[in-house]
Design an enzyme around this catalytic site. Structure first.
Site, PDB file in Angstrom:
ATOM      1  CD1 TRP A  38       7.846  -2.922   0.492  1.00 32.46           C
ATOM      2  CD2 TRP A  38       6.889  -3.585   2.397  1.00 32.46           C
ATOM      3  NE1 TRP A  38       6.507  -2.629   0.422  1.00 32.46           N
ATOM      4  CE2 TRP A  38       5.896  -3.029   1.562  1.00 32.46           C
ATOM      5  CE3 TRP A  38       6.520  -4.067   3.654  1.00 32.46           C
ATOM      6  CZ2 TRP A  38       4.559  -2.948   1.955  1.00 32.46           C
ATOM      7  CZ3 TRP A  38       5.187  -3.986   4.039  1.00 32.46           C
ATOM      8  CH2 TRP A  38       4.222  -3.423   3.196  1.00 32.46           C
ATOM      9  CE  LYS A  58       2.777  -5.782  -3.225  1.00 29.02           C
ATOM     10  NZ  LYS A  58       3.607  -5.783  -2.026  1.00 29.02           N
ATOM     11  CG  ASP A  97      10.242  -8.965   0.223  1.00 30.28           C
ATOM     12  OD1 ASP A  97       9.465  -9.471  -0.607  1.00 30.28           O
ATOM     13  OD2 ASP A  97       9.903  -8.055   1.015  1.00 30.28           O
TER      14      ASP A  97
END
Ligand code: PLP
Length: 360
Positions: free
Chosen positions: A102, A196, A172
């Site tokens: 990511w 999530k 992030d």
């Protein structure tokens, strides 16, 4: 059929009380005579929902007044572009720490808009650790420093935040927002896909310090300008109304439970149950450097591919599902976000013990 323990990395388990509340209110929210899904985003009732969601998030994360909370779409992946488009406002330089796939994607996207630099990377060891960082490694002239606080695929997390001096720290936080206490004032910007730890997919939350708003590059699409959304209270266009409503229910559940401090304690306890077993097991092995272990995503392997496949299959038959690891790591990964109860992890470890005895 009974509900299973779902170890998916995302979208992932939601707290049962939140799902039950949604079920109760599915056909008729309050006295509206309609579902939240059918409700205008300009209605008074929806306004109450979005305002309450923001209030709860501010309270739970102790977000200072000089930060805006934005409810957006496009996933964390859109933030990979939105961050540089808005934050490359002076030197057009940014520093990235590459701790996983990511982070790498975020870096690549930013490289389209400015001069971005890799400060450190753990790719040399399949991202199984967090690189040592000290203040001297960062460019004091950079417009921001980007990190990924928890690395969903590889199962690492920063246990301390890097010192970036006056350069805004951008995080992030998709896979560990609300899982442990963070001092929001240490960040210039935090973003997270909701699927999530906050609710269903479709919602992306951005927490941004006000002075970082309003400097978007000229080429920035209107929908990618933080100022547009900040000025409109996240109602510039139709926001993901039902996902925001679900997020509110999840935040209510978390508040009821005692807030982030309380869930952090439970998360440490949950992760410890699994790590303790991995450390003593002769069949299963954790894949991550101990000091950087995540509280949310725990990858582990058996000695052979056959055993990995057998374990995943037999676990699923016992109601322990979605344990297959990411293709770049192999083996297994147990994602144990806020909504995973302690019993789920206990059941998993019980089964691992039994599997070990049967397969030695
Ligand atoms: C899941 C995840 C993403 C991608 O999120 P999308 O909402 O699917 O774009 C980005 N970063 C991290 C750390 C993630 O866990």
């Amino acid at each position: 059929m009974d509900r299973v323990y779902n170890f998916s990395a995302g979208p992932s388990m939601l707290p049962e009380p939140a799902l039950r509340k949604a079920q109760q209110e599915m056909l008729c929210y309050g006295t509206s005579g309609m579902s939240v899904m059918e409700m205008s985003h300009r209605s008074g009732l929806f306004k109450e929902i979005i305002e309450e969601t923001e209030k709860l998030l501010r309270e739970l994360m102790d977000i200072p007044d000089n930060y805006k909370v934005l409810f957006l779409q496009g996933g964390a992946s859109s933030q990979f572009a939105m961050v540089p488009l808005n934050l490359l406002r002076k030197s057009k330089k940014a520093d990235y720490v590459i701790t996983g796939l990511w982070a790498k994607k975020a870096f690549k996207e930013a490289a389209r808009y400015g001069t971005v630099r890799v400060v450190a990377s753990s790719e040399d060891a399949t991202f199984n650790y967090i690189p040592e960082l000290d203040a001297s490694m960062f460019d004091p002239d950079a417009d921001y420093v980007h990190i990924t606080t928890n690395n969903t695929i590889y199962g690492t997390r920063y246990t301390t935040l890097p010192d970036t001096g006056d350069v805004p720290l951008v995080a992030d936080m998709s896979s560990n927002i609300l899982s442990q206490v963070y001092d929001v004032s240490k960040f210039g910007l935090i973003y997270a896909g909701a699927q999530k730890n906050m609710g269903p997919a479709g919602l992306t939350v951005v927490i941004i310090r006000e002075d970082l708003i309003g400097h978007a590059l000229d080429i920035t699409p209107t929908m990618f300008d933080y100022k547009v959304h900040a000025d409109a209270g996240s109602l510039y266009n139709t926001p993901p109304t039902y996902s925001i409503y679900m997020c509110k229910l999840v935040l209510e559940w978390l508040k009821e439970l005692g807030g982030v401090k309380a869930i952090e304690k439970i998360n440490i306890e949950k992760a410890q149950i699994l790590y303790d077993f991995l450390d003593e097991s002769s069949l299963f092995k954790g894949t991550v450097v101990k000091k950087d272990r995540s509280l949310m995503n725990i990858p582990f392997v058996c000695p052979t591919e056959e055993l990995n496949a057998k374990f995943i299959k037999e676990a699923a038959a016992k109601g322990l599902v979605n344990l297959k690891g990411h293709r770049t790591v192999g083996g297994m990964r147990a994602s144990i976000y806020n909504a995973m109860p302690v019993e789920g992890v206990q059941k998993l470890v019980e089964f691992m013990k039994q599997f070990e005895v049967e397969n030695k």
